[in-house]
Motif scaffolding. Structure first.
Motif, mmCIF file in Angstrom:
data_model
loop_
_atom_site.group_PDB
_atom_site.id
_atom_site.type_symbol
_atom_site.label_atom_id
_atom_site.label_comp_id
_atom_site.label_asym_id
_atom_site.label_seq_id
_atom_site.Cartn_x
_atom_site.Cartn_y
_atom_site.Cartn_z
ATOM 1 N N GLN A 61 11.754 -28.250 26.834
ATOM 2 C CA GLN A 61 11.634 -26.790 26.842
ATOM 3 C C GLN A 61 12.746 -26.169 27.689
ATOM 4 O O GLN A 61 13.209 -26.769 28.654
ATOM 5 C CB GLN A 61 10.272 -26.380 27.421
ATOM 6 N N THR A 62 13.168 -24.977 27.299
ATOM 7 C CA THR A 62 14.236 -24.278 28.011
ATOM 8 C C THR A 62 13.658 -23.248 28.967
ATOM 9 O O THR A 62 12.826 -22.414 28.560
ATOM 10 C CB THR A 62 15.184 -23.565 27.019
ATOM 11 N N ILE A 63 14.081 -23.324 30.227
ATOM 12 C CA ILE A 63 13.714 -22.325 31.230
ATOM 13 C C ILE A 63 14.859 -21.326 31.317
ATOM 14 O O ILE A 63 15.996 -21.711 31.633
ATOM 15 C CB ILE A 63 13.467 -22.972 32.606
ATOM 16 N N ARG A 64 14.565 -20.070 31.013
ATOM 17 C CA ARG A 64 15.601 -19.037 31.040
ATOM 18 C C ARG A 64 15.253 -17.973 32.077
ATOM 19 O O ARG A 64 14.105 -17.536 32.159
ATOM 20 C CB ARG A 64 15.764 -18.381 29.669
ATOM 21 N N PHE A 65 16.263 -17.552 32.837
ATOM 22 C CA PHE A 65 16.087 -16.481 33.802
ATOM 23 C C PHE A 65 16.478 -15.158 33.161
ATOM 24 O O PHE A 65 17.176 -15.129 32.141
ATOM 25 C CB PHE A 65 16.946 -16.723 35.040
ATOM 26 N N ASP A 66 16.050 -14.047 33.768
ATOM 27 C CA ASP A 66 16.503 -12.753 33.276
ATOM 28 C C ASP A 66 18.002 -12.613 33.528
ATOM 29 O O ASP A 66 18.599 -13.403 34.272
ATOM 30 C CB ASP A 66 15.731 -11.618 33.949
ATOM 31 N N GLU A 67 18.604 -11.643 32.889
ATOM 32 C CA GLU A 67 20.067 -11.523 32.902
ATOM 33 C C GLU A 67 20.643 -11.435 34.311
ATOM 34 O O GLU A 67 21.630 -12.112 34.638
ATOM 35 C CB GLU A 67 20.482 -10.291 32.091
#
Length: 336
Positions: free
Chosen positions: A291-297
């Motif tokens: 799974q990919t953990i993405r932060f806000d911009e």
């Protein structure tokens, strides 16, 4: 008694002509053989990995087109010379060339690790003077010629089995290499150094919770079987290049150097492969259940900026003059 004076044997004129032609051809052939030179090349990476798999067709083409001029004898990967001894083997002339990464020969020259901080393409590095600046240092400190960068657009990532919602690795044991030690420590990770061949077992036994690695390559090591998450965005750029012993480089004739330059340009021209490869590997990881953990911009930008700030701070501490020389040439326009 009359003595007989031996007379010279006279060859037919046609035979003389044919003999002259054969001698001339032999002289040309001998001259060509004398001009041809074979360079010994090793790889710091295993032969079954993607880097060497892309190297071998290039060598085949090189040798086909270089008959009578220049040839490459590929000696193998780490079984021939261990990865962390390759840089010294090039420096001392044990081999002529190597496919390796700067992280593998920081024992020869610590500045080799600075190459991870490039944020502009190889094409731009050749235009803006970065390659010349690199070679000035490599010539003086490493007795090497930096020939070509043949891997780019391969960012490093954090891979972990513990989900995070912010750039903080507090409480996590993360396998590192010197490339990202300072950055991971700044993220509060408990860093662990171990050979790549031991990472699978370390993950399996919970000795480490995760690791740093480029976007590609985890399937070659079967780490995907023991990995739950990848953190985006990536940071730095995994650098793989061809380097050459400087005295060996200087011994090349003009014709040999011109041929080498042509072949290196062709190799670098294939670097667009890596952009698509990165996308394919990300999709492959997703399919494998990572799974990919993405932060806000804003957080993602801060995360990447922190990586480069820490990287350049380490470079400045190691070699302040060289870091100051490299930074404006390596940095993206937005970062300057």
């Amino acid at each position: 008694m009359t003595s007989r004076v031996p007379t010279s044997r006279v060859l037919p004129s046609g035979l003389l002509t044919r003999l002259a032609v054969l001698l001339a051809a032999a002289a040309v052939s001998t001259g060509a053989i004398a001009q041809e030179r074979t360079l010994r090349l090793v790889s710091g990476f295993p032969e079954n990995g993607i880097y060497v798999q892309r190297l071998l067709p290039w060598i085949k083409q090189f040798n086909t087109e270089g008959k009578g001029v220049l040839q490459i004898n590929f000696l193998g990967g780490p079984k021939a010379i261990p990865a962390f001894e390759v840089g010294n083997a090039v420096k001392t002339g044990v081999v002529d060339m190597a496919l390796t990464t700067g992280a593998f020969y920081t024992n020869v020259m610590p500045e080799a690790d600075f190459l991870k901080l490039t944020q502009v393409s190889v094409v731009e590095q050749r235009k803006n003077g970065a390659f010349d600046a690199i070679n000035k240092v490599w010539n003086e400190k490493g007795n090497m010629q930096y020939l070509a960068r043949v891997v780019e657009n391969q960012p490093f990532h954090i891979y972990t089995n513990k989900k995070i919602d912010k750039p903080d690795l507090t409480g996590q044991k993360i396998r590192i290499s010197p490339v990202y030690r300072d950055f991971f420590q700044a993220l509060n990770a408990n860093v662990v150094t171990t050979a790549p061949g031991e990472v699978y077992t370390a993950l399996e036994r919970g000795v480490v919770d995760g690791y740093g690695w480029p976007i590609g390559g985890i399937f070659d090591l079967n780490w995907h079987e023991k990995t739950k998450f990848r953190v985006d965005p990536g940071f730095y750029d995994a650098e793989v290049s061809l380097i050459m012993n400087l005295p060996s480089f200087k011994k090349l004739t003009d014709a040999q150097r011109a041929f080498l330059d042509k072949q290196l340009a062709a190799y670098e021209a294939g670097n667009a492969f890596w952009t698509q490869y990165g996308k394919d590997e990300a999709a492959r990881q997703e399919k494998a259940g990572i799974q990919t953990i993405r932060f806000d911009e804003a957080t993602a930008k801060s995360f990447r900026d922190k990586a480069y700030d820490i990287g350049w701070a380490g470079a400045a501490k190691q070699s302040p003059d060289i870091a100051a020389r490299f930074k404006p040439l390596f940095s993206s326009p937005a970062a300057k």
